[in-house]
Design an enzyme around this catalytic site. Structure first.
Site, mmCIF file in Angstrom:
data_model
loop_
_atom_site.group_PDB
_atom_site.id
_atom_site.type_symbol
_atom_site.label_atom_id
_atom_site.label_comp_id
_atom_site.label_asym_id
_atom_site.label_seq_id
_atom_site.Cartn_x
_atom_site.Cartn_y
_atom_site.Cartn_z
ATOM 1 N N HIS A 185 0.847 -1.212 0.000
ATOM 2 C CA HIS A 185 0.000 0.000 0.000
ATOM 3 C C HIS A 185 0.870 1.246 0.000
ATOM 4 O O HIS A 185 0.929 1.931 1.020
ATOM 5 C CB HIS A 185 -0.906 -0.007 1.227
ATOM 6 N N PHE A 186 1.438 1.675 -0.903
ATOM 7 C CA PHE A 186 1.719 1.166 -2.237
ATOM 8 C C PHE A 186 3.226 1.161 -2.384
ATOM 9 O O PHE A 186 3.870 2.098 -1.938
ATOM 10 C CB PHE A 186 1.073 2.070 -3.291
#
Length: 150
Positions: free
Chosen positions: A54-55
């Site tokens: 994420h991410f």
């Protein structure tokens, strides 16, 4: 007249909350007053497991984890305000309303979590919460926690 701030270190937090790594999201309580408010800190580190997905190219702290940190803060305030539940009880996160995310939170940020007690009725306590980074509100919500047997 100055009043001394009430604080909690990580050992005191772990005595009250059942959460542990990687889901314990309160690092320190910097001030609280029973049945009024609690202010806590969550230091956001790139080494946390959620950032692997994420991410990877642009790590952003998930909004749901900001809400979870607020919920943990309400649990701490409930413990301090109404006492620790018995051995077979917990304060559960019961609801969230009106959640707003205003800015992304990234590794290196320090979340200041502020929750305020509104009312308690039949074992359900209502709170307002805000999370700030560098004085700017990044998230706000209304939260409820419930004292229940498990």
């Amino acid at each position: 007249m100055t009043t001394e701030k009430k604080t909690m270190n990580i050992s005191e937090i772990q005595e009250l909350l059942p959460h542990r790594y990687p889901f314990l999201l309160i690092d320190r309580v910097v001030d609280f007053q029973e049945e009024k408010y609690l202010h806590a800190i969550k230091n956001v580190s790139v080494n946390e497991p959620q950032f692997t997905g994420h991410f990877p190219q642009l790590p952003v702290f998930p909004g749901v984890l900001i809400l979870e940190a607020m919920a943990q803060a309400t649990g701490l305030l409930a413990f301090k305000s109404f006492g620790a539940p018995s051995e077979n009880e917990l304060y559960y996160f019961a609801s969230v309303d009106g959640a707003k995310f205003r800015k992304p939170v990234v590794p290196g940020d320090q979340l200041i979590i502020e929750v305020e007690f509104i009312k308690e009725r039949r074992g359900i306590a209502a709170f307002t919460g805000v999370a700030k980074v560098d004085g700017d509100v990044v998230c706000s919500a209304e939260l409820k926690c419930a004292r229940r047997e498990f």
